[in-house]
Design a protein around this motif. Structure first.
Motif, PDB file in Angstrom:
ATOM      1  N   ASP A 270      45.593  44.812  42.833  1.00  0.00           N
ATOM      2  CA  ASP A 270      46.176  45.345  43.563  1.00  0.00           C
ATOM      3  C   ASP A 270      46.428  46.355  42.569  1.00  0.00           C
ATOM      4  O   ASP A 270      46.192  47.715  42.826  1.00  0.00           O
ATOM      5  CB  ASP A 270      48.267  44.896  43.647  1.00  0.00           C
ATOM      6  CG  ASP A 270      48.811  43.790  44.665  1.00  0.00           C
ATOM      7  OD1 ASP A 270      47.402  43.493  45.709  1.00  0.00           O
ATOM      8  OD2 ASP A 270      49.392  42.923  44.271  1.00  0.00           O
ATOM      9  N   VAL A 271      46.589  46.232  41.589  1.00  0.00           N
ATOM     10  CA  VAL A 271      46.144  47.313  40.093  1.00  0.00           C
ATOM     11  C   VAL A 271      44.852  48.407  40.403  1.00  0.00           C
ATOM     12  O   VAL A 271      44.807  49.270  40.292  1.00  0.00           O
ATOM     13  CB  VAL A 271      46.136  46.277  38.816  1.00  0.00           C
ATOM     14  CG1 VAL A 271      46.204  47.970  38.017  1.00  0.00           C
ATOM     15  CG2 VAL A 271      47.474  46.284  38.227  1.00  0.00           C
ATOM     16  N   TRP A 272      44.008  47.181  40.658  1.00  0.00           N
ATOM     17  CA  TRP A 272      42.295  47.878  41.484  1.00  0.00           C
ATOM     18  C   TRP A 272      42.457  48.839  42.683  1.00  0.00           C
ATOM     19  O   TRP A 272      42.089  50.383  42.385  1.00  0.00           O
ATOM     20  CB  TRP A 272      41.397  46.838  40.402  1.00  0.00           C
ATOM     21  CG  TRP A 272      41.502  46.346  39.491  1.00  0.00           C
ATOM     22  CD1 TRP A 272      41.195  46.992  38.128  1.00  0.00           C
ATOM     23  CD2 TRP A 272      40.933  45.327  39.099  1.00  0.00           C
ATOM     24  NE1 TRP A 272      40.848  46.279  37.663  1.00  0.00           N
ATOM     25  CE2 TRP A 272      40.629  45.288  37.832  1.00  0.00           C
ATOM     26  CE3 TRP A 272      40.899  44.413  40.093  1.00  0.00           C
ATOM     27  CZ2 TRP A 272      40.227  43.627  37.065  1.00  0.00           C
ATOM     28  CZ3 TRP A 272      39.314  42.830  39.737  1.00  0.00           C
ATOM     29  CH2 TRP A 272      39.456  42.492  38.296  1.00  0.00           C
ATOM     30  N   ARG A 273      43.548  48.198  43.587  1.00  0.00           N
ATOM     31  CA  ARG A 273      43.460  48.674  44.429  1.00  0.00           C
ATOM     32  C   ARG A 273      43.572  50.167  44.531  1.00  0.00           C
ATOM     33  O   ARG A 273      43.245  51.369  45.037  1.00  0.00           O
ATOM     34  CB  ARG A 273      44.101  47.516  45.628  1.00  0.00           C
ATOM     35  CG  ARG A 273      43.995  48.156  46.879  1.00  0.00           C
ATOM     36  CD  ARG A 273      44.552  47.269  47.541  1.00  0.00           C
ATOM     37  NE  ARG A 273      44.680  47.850  49.484  1.00  0.00           N
ATOM     38  CZ  ARG A 273      43.539  47.722  49.905  1.00  0.00           C
ATOM     39  NH1 ARG A 273      42.679  46.926  49.907  1.00  0.00           N
ATOM     40  NH2 ARG A 273      43.489  48.887  51.853  1.00  0.00           N
ATOM     41  N   ARG A 274      45.350  49.921  43.758  1.00  0.00           N
ATOM     42  CA  ARG A 274      46.134  51.601  43.580  1.00  0.00           C
ATOM     43  C   ARG A 274      45.420  52.139  42.900  1.00  0.00           C
ATOM     44  O   ARG A 274      45.540  53.801  43.385  1.00  0.00           O
ATOM     45  CB  ARG A 274      47.637  51.143  42.847  1.00  0.00           C
ATOM     46  CG  ARG A 274      48.033  50.829  44.347  1.00  0.00           C
ATOM     47  CD  ARG A 274      49.645  50.066  42.899  1.00  0.00           C
ATOM     48  NE  ARG A 274      50.008  49.869  41.930  1.00  0.00           N
ATOM     49  CZ  ARG A 274      49.742  48.387  41.451  1.00  0.00           C
ATOM     50  NH1 ARG A 274      49.973  47.869  42.712  1.00  0.00           N
ATOM     51  NH2 ARG A 274      49.734  48.117  40.990  1.00  0.00           N
ATOM     52  N   LYS A 275      44.354  51.796  41.803  1.00  0.00           N
ATOM     53  CA  LYS A 275      43.773  53.296  41.106  1.00  0.00           C
ATOM     54  C   LYS A 275      42.271  53.888  42.075  1.00  0.00           C
ATOM     55  O   LYS A 275      42.192  55.128  41.717  1.00  0.00           O
ATOM     56  CB  LYS A 275      43.171  52.349  39.895  1.00  0.00           C
ATOM     57  CG  LYS A 275      42.353  53.184  38.985  1.00  0.00           C
ATOM     58  CD  LYS A 275      41.277  52.538  38.075  1.00  0.00           C
ATOM     59  CE  LYS A 275      41.140  53.207  36.717  1.00  0.00           C
ATOM     60  NZ  LYS A 275      40.480  52.839  35.259  1.00  0.00           N
ATOM     61  N   TRP A 276      41.755  52.679  42.611  1.00  0.00           N
ATOM     62  CA  TRP A 276      40.259  53.497  42.766  1.00  0.00           C
ATOM     63  C   TRP A 276      41.108  53.582  44.764  1.00  0.00           C
ATOM     64  O   TRP A 276      40.374  55.121  45.519  1.00  0.00           O
ATOM     65  CB  TRP A 276      39.340  52.302  42.897  1.00  0.00           C
ATOM     66  CG  TRP A 276      39.016  52.097  42.014  1.00  0.00           C
ATOM     67  CD1 TRP A 276      39.677  50.696  40.519  1.00  0.00           C
ATOM     68  CD2 TRP A 276      38.704  52.645  40.982  1.00  0.00           C
ATOM     69  NE1 TRP A 276      38.509  50.869  40.350  1.00  0.00           N
ATOM     70  CE2 TRP A 276      38.280  52.232  39.756  1.00  0.00           C
ATOM     71  CE3 TRP A 276      37.835  54.106  40.976  1.00  0.00           C
ATOM     72  CZ2 TRP A 276      37.597  52.854  38.720  1.00  0.00           C
ATOM     73  CZ3 TRP A 276      37.472  54.838  39.908  1.00  0.00           C
ATOM     74  CH2 TRP A 276      36.912  53.787  38.646  1.00  0.00           C
TER      75      TRP A 276
END
Length: 332
Positions: A270-276
Motif C-alpha cells: 500500500d505504501v509503494w502504491r500510494r507513492k508511485w
C-alpha cells in the motif's frame, strides 16, 4: 526469475512457478469521450427532452386553432384579422412577450390568460435549465458497460495481442466476452492494430477517437489522470492475480513468496502504491456535475394548467354559441 507483474493462468502454471501474489486487478476498457464542441449547436435543445419538444409543438398548433376559433367564431367574426394574427399572439405568449391585444370575448380571454400562465411556467423552467447547461459541464457518454459497448457499431475495440487478455477472451464462455472477441477478430481483418502488442499503439488509437482499449485497470487509471477526455468502463475483462515468475520447480519459489508475504503483512504494498500511483479523481468529480434534462414529469404542472384553461375556454365558447342561438331564436 522474472521480476514483473505476470498474470497467473492455468496454462502458464504448467511451464513455470509463480510467487505469492503481489497484486490484484480486473480488466477495464477506456475510450475518448465525444468532442463537446462538435455538438455545441444542440445546446439550446438539450434542456428539454425530445418528448417535451414534441408536446410543445403539438400544444402550440392546437392553441392556435383553439384561440383562432374562439376569436373568430361565425357568431362574431372580426374583420381585418386572420390566422397569422393568432399565430403571432400565441407565439408571443409562450415566450412571455407582451403584445397589444384588442378586447376579446370571454372564452378568448379565459384561454388567453391560461396561455399566459402556461408560457410563464414553461419558459421559466427552460431558462433556468439553460443557465445550468451554460454554467455546468454536461457530458453524454455513448455507453457505460461492456454489454452496451458490444451492442453498438460506432466504436471499435481491441486488447493486447499474444497476452493473457487475448487468450482469456478467446476461450471464455461468457456471452458478452464471446461477442467482444468475435468483434475483435472481425476488426483485425481490416485493422491489425486492434491486437497490437504495444500499449502505446492502442493509446494512439484511443486518443484518435471511437476506439476502446481493454486491459488491466491500473494502467488505464494512470491514463485517466493525465487526460480528462478519457472515460473508463469498469469490469470489462477478468479478475487477475499478478505474481513474480520463476522456473518450474524452482527452489527459490518459497523464499521469494515468504518475503512477499512479509511485505504484504507490513503494508509495504500500500505504501509503494500510494507513492508511485497517485489517486486523483478531479476528472470524475468534474463529470459528476451536469445539468438535468427536463422531462414531461417536470413540466406536467404547466400542461395541466394549459389543459384546464383550454377546457374552460371550450365550455365558455359553447355557452356563448348556445346563448347566441337562443337570443337569435327569440328575436325571430
Amino acid at each position: 526469475m522474472t521480476v514483473a507483474p505476470l498474470g497467473q493462468a492455468f496454462e502458464r502454471r504448467k511451464v513455470m512457478d509463480f510467487s505469492y501474489p503481489i497484486g490484484y486487478d480486473i480488466g477495464a476498457g477506456v475510450y475518448r469521450l465525444p468532442d463537446l464542441e462538435a455538438s455545441r449547436w444542440q445546446l439550446y435543445l438539450q434542456p428539454l427532452s425530445l418528448y417535451v419538444h414534441l408536446c410543445l409543438v403539438i400544444s402550440f398548433l392546437l392553441l392556435i386553432l383553439l384561440l383562432y376559433t374562439t376569436r373568430h367564431c361565425p357568431m362574431a367574426t372580426r374583420a381585418g384579422e386572420d390566422v397569422s394574427d393568432t399565430w403571432l399572439l400565441v407565439f408571443g405568449l409562450m415566450i412571455r412577450q407582451s403584445l397589444s391585444v384588442n378586447q376579446m370575448r370571454a372564452s378568448s380571454n379565459i384561454l388567453f390568460s391560461f396561455i399566459c400562465v402556461f408560457g410563464a411556467i414553461t419558459s421559466a423552467i427552460y431558462c433556468s435549465n439553460m443557465i445550468a447547461f451554460f454554467t455546468v459541464s454536461k457530458q453524454m457518454v455513448p455507453f457505460s458497460t461492456s454489454e452496451e459497448m458490444v451492442q453498438q457499431n460506432t466504436y471499435k475495440w481491441g486488447t493486447l495481442g499474444g497476452s493473457l487478455w487475448s487468450d482469456s477472451f478467446s476461450v471464455s464462455k461468457v456471452p458478452v466476452h464471446q461477442s467482444f472477441w468475435q468483434s475483435v477478430v472481425n476488426f483485425n481483418k481490416s485493422d491489425s492494430d486492434v491486437l497490437h502488442a504495444s500499449e502505446l499503439v492502442h493509446k494512439r488509437k484511443v486518443l484518435a477517437g471511437k476506439y476502446v482499449f481493454v486491459v488491466e485497470s491500473d494502467i488505464l487509471k494512470i491514463w485517466l489522470q493525465d487526460d480528462c477526455s478519457l472515460k473508463m468502463i469498469p469490469d470489462v475483462g477478468f479478475p487477475m492475480q499478478y505474481a513474480l515468475g520463476l522456473p518450474l520447480h524452482s527452489p527459490y519459489t518459497k523464499p521469494v513468496s515468504d518475503w512477499l508475504i512479509t511485505f504484504s503483512e507490513r503494508g509495504l504494498y500500500d505504501v509503494w502504491r500510494r507513492k508511485w500511483m497517485r489517486e486523483d479523481d478531479s476528472c470524475s468529480k468534474q463529470r459528476e456535475m451536469k445539468g438535468k434534462t427536463v422531462t414531461v414529469i417536470d413540466l406536467q404542472g404547466s400542461f395541466i394548467v394549459l389543459g384546464i384553461g383550454s377546457f374552460m375556454a371550450v365550455v365558455s365558447l359553447m355557452s356563448e354559441i348556445w346563448w347566441a342561438r337562443v337570443r337569435d331564436s327569440k328575436r325571430n
